[in-house]
Design a protein around this motif. Structure first.
Motif, short mmCIF file in Angstrom:
data_model
loop_
_atom_site.label_atom_id
_atom_site.label_comp_id
_atom_site.label_asym_id
_atom_site.label_seq_id
_atom_site.Cartn_x
_atom_site.Cartn_y
_atom_site.Cartn_z
N MET A 1 -104.62 66.53 47.00
CA MET A 1 -103.60 65.50 46.91
C MET A 1 -102.88 65.42 48.25
SD MET A 1 -100.27 65.43 44.47
CE MET A 1 -98.96 64.32 44.84
N VAL A 2 -102.69 64.25 48.73
CA VAL A 2 -101.90 64.04 49.93
C VAL A 2 -100.80 63.06 49.60
CG1 VAL A 2 -101.91 63.24 52.31
CG2 VAL A 2 -103.88 64.48 51.42
N GLY A 3 -99.59 63.48 49.80
CA GLY A 3 -98.45 62.61 49.55
C GLY A 3 -98.05 62.56 48.09
N GLY A 4 -96.81 62.35 47.88
CA GLY A 4 -96.26 62.25 46.53
C GLY A 4 -94.76 62.32 46.63
N ARG A 5 -94.11 61.89 45.61
CA ARG A 5 -92.65 61.89 45.65
C ARG A 5 -92.14 62.34 44.29
NH1 ARG A 5 -89.57 59.84 49.48
NH2 ARG A 5 -87.45 59.23 49.00
N GLN B 1 -102.72 71.58 49.14
CA GLN B 1 -104.10 71.98 49.39
C GLN B 1 -104.50 73.05 48.38
OE1 GLN B 1 -103.59 73.20 53.41
NE2 GLN B 1 -103.61 71.12 54.21
N VAL B 2 -105.41 72.67 47.49
CA VAL B 2 -105.94 73.55 46.46
C VAL B 2 -107.45 73.32 46.42
CG1 VAL B 2 -105.92 74.13 44.01
CG2 VAL B 2 -103.82 73.38 45.11
N PRO B 3 -108.26 74.36 46.56
CA PRO B 3 -109.70 74.13 46.51
C PRO B 3 -110.14 73.61 45.15
CG PRO B 3 -109.20 76.49 46.74
CD PRO B 3 -107.91 75.75 46.76
N PRO B 4 -111.11 72.68 45.13
CA PRO B 4 -111.56 72.11 43.85
C PRO B 4 -112.31 73.11 42.98
CG PRO B 4 -112.91 71.29 45.65
CD PRO B 4 -111.80 72.09 46.27
N GLN B 5 -112.97 74.08 43.61
CA GLN B 5 -113.72 75.10 42.87
C GLN B 5 -113.65 76.41 43.63
OE1 GLN B 5 -117.81 74.14 42.18
NE2 GLN B 5 -117.37 72.04 41.60
N VAL B 6 -113.65 77.50 42.90
CA VAL B 6 -113.77 78.83 43.50
C VAL B 6 -114.62 79.70 42.61
CG1 VAL B 6 -111.61 78.84 44.80
CG2 VAL B 6 -111.62 79.60 42.45
N LYS B 7 -115.30 80.62 43.23
CA LYS B 7 -116.11 81.59 42.49
C LYS B 7 -115.16 82.63 41.89
CE LYS B 7 -120.01 84.64 43.35
NZ LYS B 7 -120.91 85.13 44.42
N ALA B 8 -115.39 83.01 40.64
CA ALA B 8 -114.54 83.99 39.97
C ALA B 8 -114.40 85.25 40.83
CB ALA B 8 -115.11 84.34 38.61
N GLY B 9 -113.17 85.67 41.05
CA GLY B 9 -112.90 86.86 41.84
C GLY B 9 -112.66 86.60 43.32
N ASP B 10 -113.01 85.42 43.80
CA ASP B 10 -112.79 85.09 45.21
C ASP B 10 -111.33 84.75 45.45
OD1 ASP B 10 -115.44 85.46 45.80
OD2 ASP B 10 -115.89 83.35 46.20
N PRO B 11 -110.79 85.11 46.62
CA PRO B 11 -109.40 84.75 46.93
C PRO B 11 -109.25 83.26 47.18
CG PRO B 11 -110.43 85.81 48.82
CD PRO B 11 -111.42 85.87 47.68
N VAL B 12 -108.06 82.76 46.91
CA VAL B 12 -107.75 81.34 47.08
C VAL B 12 -106.41 81.24 47.79
CG1 VAL B 12 -107.19 79.19 45.90
CG2 VAL B 12 -108.97 80.68 44.99
N LYS B 13 -106.32 80.35 48.75
CA LYS B 13 -105.03 80.07 49.40
C LYS B 13 -104.55 78.72 48.92
CE LYS B 13 -105.45 82.80 53.56
NZ LYS B 13 -105.31 82.80 55.03
N LEU B 14 -103.29 78.68 48.46
CA LEU B 14 -102.66 77.46 48.00
C LEU B 14 -101.58 77.07 49.00
CD1 LEU B 14 -102.13 78.50 44.27
CD2 LEU B 14 -104.09 77.30 45.26
N HIS B 15 -101.54 75.81 49.36
CA HIS B 15 -100.54 75.34 50.32
C HIS B 15 -99.85 74.10 49.78
CE1 HIS B 15 -102.07 77.90 53.58
NE2 HIS B 15 -103.25 77.65 53.06
N TYR C 1 -84.22 74.27 46.14
CA TYR C 1 -83.83 75.09 44.99
C TYR C 1 -84.94 76.08 44.67
CZ TYR C 1 -82.68 76.73 40.38
OH TYR C 1 -82.43 77.55 39.33
N SER C 2 -86.15 75.59 44.42
CA SER C 2 -87.26 76.50 44.14
C SER C 2 -88.60 75.78 44.28
CB SER C 2 -87.16 77.10 42.73
OG SER C 2 -87.45 76.12 41.76
N VAL C 3 -89.63 76.61 44.46
CA VAL C 3 -91.01 76.14 44.45
C VAL C 3 -91.73 77.00 43.41
CG1 VAL C 3 -93.18 76.00 45.75
CG2 VAL C 3 -91.01 75.47 46.87
N THR C 4 -92.48 76.36 42.52
CA THR C 4 -93.23 77.11 41.51
C THR C 4 -94.69 76.69 41.52
OG1 THR C 4 -92.68 75.53 39.77
CG2 THR C 4 -91.24 77.43 40.00
N TRP C 5 -95.55 77.65 41.25
CA TRP C 5 -96.99 77.38 41.11
C TRP C 5 -97.39 77.68 39.67
CZ3 TRP C 5 -100.13 75.01 44.45
CH2 TRP C 5 -99.73 74.93 45.79
N TRP C 6 -98.21 76.79 39.12
CA TRP C 6 -98.66 76.89 37.73
C TRP C 6 -100.18 76.82 37.68
CZ3 TRP C 6 -95.12 76.36 33.47
CH2 TRP C 6 -93.81 76.14 33.85
#
Length: 83
Positions: A1-5, A23-37, A48-53
């Motif tokens: 996703m790019v942009g949003g309000r 930035q979230v990868p569309p697929q990952v192999k189970a157990g592989d690390p993932v970086k979320l941005h 106030y806060s940032v949350t990841w779900w």
């Protein structure tokens, strides 16, 4: 996703948060690390806060004004590395 309000109401009216990119990868192999941005523009407001779900479960929250700025929730299959 790019942009949003995202908007929230405050006592002074409407305040906006402009998400410039997520930035979230569309697929990952189970157990592989993932970086979320998530990059955003507060447009002069304080964060106030940032949350990841994953689905319906929150697994990470960053709240800069809190004494415990980073909260990691124990969720099956998720290991959060905040280093």
């Amino acid at each position: 996703m790019v942009g949003g309000r995202w908007e929230r109401r405050s006592s002074s009216g409407c305040v906006a948060l402009n998400i410039t990119s997520i930035q979230v990868p569309p697929q990952v192999k189970a157990g592989d690390p993932v970086k979320l941005h998530c990059h955003f523009d507060l447009e002069g407001d304080k964060l106030y806060s940032v949350t990841w779900w994953r689905e319906q479960e929150m697994f990470y929250q960053f709240t800069p004004a809190s004494t415990k700025m980073k909260t990691i929730y124990d969720r099956y299959g998720i290991h959060v590395n905040v280093s």
